[in-house]
Write an enzyme that holds these catalytic residues in place. Structure first.
Site, mmCIF file in Angstrom:
data_model
loop_
_atom_site.group_PDB
_atom_site.id
_atom_site.type_symbol
_atom_site.label_atom_id
_atom_site.label_comp_id
_atom_site.label_asym_id
_atom_site.label_seq_id
_atom_site.Cartn_x
_atom_site.Cartn_y
_atom_site.Cartn_z
ATOM 1 N N ASP A 224 0.680 -1.231 0.009
ATOM 2 C CA ASP A 224 0.040 -0.103 -0.233
ATOM 3 C C ASP A 224 0.853 1.231 -0.195
ATOM 4 O OD1 ASP A 224 -2.544 1.340 -0.170
ATOM 5 O OD2 ASP A 224 -2.531 1.616 2.122
ATOM 6 N N SER A 248 -6.890 5.469 -0.587
ATOM 7 C CA SER A 248 -7.097 4.168 -1.199
ATOM 8 C C SER A 248 -8.646 3.825 -0.857
ATOM 9 C CB SER A 248 -6.186 3.013 -0.546
ATOM 10 O OG SER A 248 -5.050 3.420 -0.605
ATOM 11 N N GLN A 298 -5.111 -1.499 -7.321
ATOM 12 C CA GLN A 298 -5.594 -0.711 -6.169
ATOM 13 C C GLN A 298 -6.238 0.599 -6.985
ATOM 14 O OE1 GLN A 298 -3.500 2.273 -3.595
ATOM 15 N NE2 GLN A 298 -3.872 0.557 -2.241
#
Length: 309
Positions: A224, A248, A298
């Site tokens: 991430d 995100s 993502q």
């Protein structure tokens, strides 16, 4: 701050490195491992306790992904390993309040198990994840070759990036160079370019236990970091751009092979679309000898406040 002299960069880098190295590497990795240590609170229920204080505005998304993986794994047969996950970030979390993980045993087959993890804070759902686990199996194999990339020692360290960035003020150097359990070396194109490609090398700053789940959780945690910024490259944006808000929305991963997160992993990232205040990002994760061990996708929200007159 519009321009930095070489001497100014040198001083800022020295300050950043001093702060980053102020905590021993083994202590940083021990702290990472503590985030994976969840307290059982009944059948399929786990708790991660509140921290006494925090410097973050919200919980880092990679942390919750990793913790949800650990929670799900604790309800699955030992011979099955996680091979995929799909997750959604619903609300911002607060590190000074406990996290409650509820694992739903949706399916158990001979070779595959599926788990759904719901994470709550203050009785509100902040995150959910679905994961699939598989027994080891032989089968067909192919992979896309690792692209031609610079080795980690020729890429810029996170500390040098901070020191050279004129949008990071001297006052913010200390906060942005906080000691972290990962060593990150990055290659990102300068300025604005239509080619949304970048890569970074990742590894923990000290050795990890041999348990494969620990390495998968650590990779999920690190996956991430930086992925969303790929979709900003064609627009000349960076996480330090004034007025930029990004977060995100979801995160998916597939684990292809075994690896060690205390050895270099190359995160090769690209983005083929942005629109409607969202950006889509993809990543391929390779060992230093070119084995594709994981993939990630993502989508994130990207909003840029208009400049005031």
């Amino acid at each position: 701050m519009d321009q930095l002299t070489d001497e100014h960069v040198k001083r800022r880098l020295a300050d950043a490195l001093a702060h980053r190295s102020s905590v021993p590497a083994e202590k940083l990795v021990a702290g990472l491992l503590r985030t994976f240590s969840l307290q059982a609170d009944g059948d399929g229920e786990f708790i991660y306790p509140a921290l006494s204080s925090t410097a973050r505005e919200r919980i880092f998304g990679g942390q919750v992904i990793a913790q949800a993986i650990v929670a799900a794994d604790r309800t699955v047969d030992d011979e099955k390993n996680i091979h995929s996950l799909h997750s959604y970030f619903l609300r911002a979390g607060d590190e000074t309040k406990p996290l409650h993980f509820r694992v739903h045993r949706d399916f158990d087959g001979r070779n595959i198990s599926n788990r759904r993890v719901v994470v709550r804070q203050n009785d509100k759902v902040i995150f959910n994840l679905t994961a699939s686990f598989q027994k080891p199996a032989e089968g067909l194999h192919h992979q896309v070759d690792m692209p031609d990339v610079l080795p980690p020692e020729q890429c810029m360290s996170a500390m040098e990036q901070i020191a050279r960035n004129p949008q990071v003020s001297d006052e913010h150097i200390e906060r942005m160079s906080m000691p972290r359990p990962f060593d990150v070396r990055s290659f990102r194109p300068e300025g604005k370019t239509k080619h949304a490609h970048q890569y970074q090398w990742l590894k923990t700053v000290a050795p990890l236990p041999d348990d494969p789940l620990t390495h998968r959780a650590a990779l999920a945690f690190a996956s991430d970091m930086g992925l969303l910024s790929t979709s900003m490259i064609p627009h000349g944006l960076h996480w330090t751009t004034p007025g930029l808000f990004s977060t995100s929305l979801d995160h998916a991963m597939w684990f292809h092979d075994d690896f060690r997160m205390d050895q270099w992993i190359c995160y090769v990232m690209d983005s083929d679309w942005t629109g409607h205040a969202r950006g889509l990002n993809r990543g391929s994760l390779y060992t230093q000898d070119g084995i594709l061990v994981a993939s990630a996708v993502q989508e994130g929200m990207i909003r840029l406040a208009p400049k005031s007159d």
